[in-house]
Design an enzyme around this catalytic site. Structure first.
Site, short mmCIF file in Angstrom:
data_model
loop_
_atom_site.label_atom_id
_atom_site.label_comp_id
_atom_site.label_asym_id
_atom_site.label_seq_id
_atom_site.Cartn_x
_atom_site.Cartn_y
_atom_site.Cartn_z
N SER A 115 45.07 37.20 42.38
CA SER A 115 44.47 37.92 41.26
C SER A 115 45.45 38.95 40.71
O SER A 115 46.58 38.61 40.36
CB SER A 115 43.15 38.58 41.71
N GLU B 66 45.55 29.88 37.45
CA GLU B 66 44.11 30.06 37.64
C GLU B 66 43.69 31.32 36.88
O GLU B 66 44.54 32.14 36.52
CB GLU B 66 43.75 30.18 39.13
N HIS C 137 39.83 32.38 41.89
CA HIS C 137 38.64 33.19 42.14
C HIS C 137 37.46 32.28 42.47
O HIS C 137 37.23 31.28 41.79
CB HIS C 137 38.31 34.04 40.92
#
Length: 310
Positions: free
Chosen positions: A128, A214, A284
């Site tokens: 992230s 992602e 995630h």
């Protein structure tokens, strides 16, 4: 220095020429890990019982310093405090790895505030917002950055343990979109975070790489906007292959007549003349299967498989 392990090639590093850096030694019983939080503050009652237990089961010594609960505005300390925390950790020769326990927003500010990676390789686990640090670590020529998390089911954690311990891991499977076979070093990242590193020294070279993207919370039109920027900046022209993990967003972000997320990904990434695979089990949500930056990998666009090369 540790010897290079299967799946890694010293020549793959963006700054490998003359650097002589190699992969960190595999973790073993007695290895020391330190939790760090270079991004958003976390609640004082955050429960790390599972992480403690998982590390203890491997015989790893986990340090949870008080600094991970620090708070300054939205961040886990001022930029200067977070730079100092990372500098101290990277300078500690007794540490075998870092586990990033926060995320959210703010890690790139640490780079802007002056943190620089020393001439050392070190295991670093995160994803992230931490993608900015993982990318910068790989761009500096340092090995050991792993895109993954400490949570999730046991099989997900065991994959991470295997990577940290120098053991082989199973291929990841997704949906085959464009056929072909590609080999190259892995660059794994959150799309939004990496987009905000364009034009900085912290985005590694993508020439000959297998790029894995992602994201979360970004509507298809915003993903389209970002990928258009990557295309316009010429960042996708020399890839060996491209794959995508999980892209999740609020359904009410899509209006009638809009492209779906998969249509955007296929349209923006499907005409590059290289293998394309979607829906790999990472990002995630669950599962978030770990992948090491810089590892030599093979992307099979016919079978929809991403494998580390032994």
């Amino acid at each position: 220095m540790g010897a290079l392990l299967p799946g890694f090639s010293q020549a793959a590093s963006p700054r490998a020429q003359g650097s002589a850096l190699s992969l960190p030694p595999p973790l073993r019983r007695g290895s020391r890990l330190r939790a760090v939080n270079p991004g958003t503050w976390i609640s004082p009652d955050t429960d790390f019982t599972q992480l403690r237990q998982r590390c203890a089961a491997e015989g790893w010594i986990l340090e949870l310093p008080d600094t991970i609960w620090r708070q300054w505005q939205w961040f886990s300390g001022t930029d200067g405090q977070r730079v100092a925390e990372l500098e101290e950790a990277w300078a500690d020769p007794t540490l075998d790895g870092l586990i990033v326990v926060g995320g959210g927003w703010g890690a790139a500010r640490v780079l802007e505030a002056g943190f620089r990676f020393p001439r050392r390789s070190l295991w670093t686990l995160g994803f992230s917002d931490t993608s900015s640090l993982l990318l910068a670590q790989w761009a500096s020529g340092s090995f050991g950055a792993i895109h993954g998390s400490t949570g999730g089911p046991d099989d997900q954690w065991q994959r991470t343990v295997s990577l940290l311990s120098g053991r082989p891991v199973a291929p990841l499977s997704g949906r085959a979109v464009r056929a072909g076979l590609a080999q190259g070093p892995l660059v794994v990242t959150n799309l939004t975070v990496a987009t905000h590193l364009i034009g900085t020294p912290w985005l590694p070279s993508l020439k000959g790489a297998i790029l894995v993207l992602e994201d979360v919370g970004e509507a298809p039109y915003r993903v389209d906007r970002m990928l258009t920027q990557w295309r316009s900046a010429g960042l996708l022209q020399h890839l060996a292959g491209v794959a995508c993990g999980r892209f999740s967003w609020a359904e009410d972000d899509i209006l009638p007549g809009d492209f779906t997320m998969e249509e955007i990904l296929e349209e923006r990434l499907g005409d590059l003349g290289i293998p394309l695979v979607l829906n790999l089990p990472l990002g995630h949500g669950r599962p978030n299967q770990a992948l090491p930056l810089g590892a030599q990998a093979q992307l099979d666009g016919q079978r929809g498989r991403l494998s580390l090369i032994p």
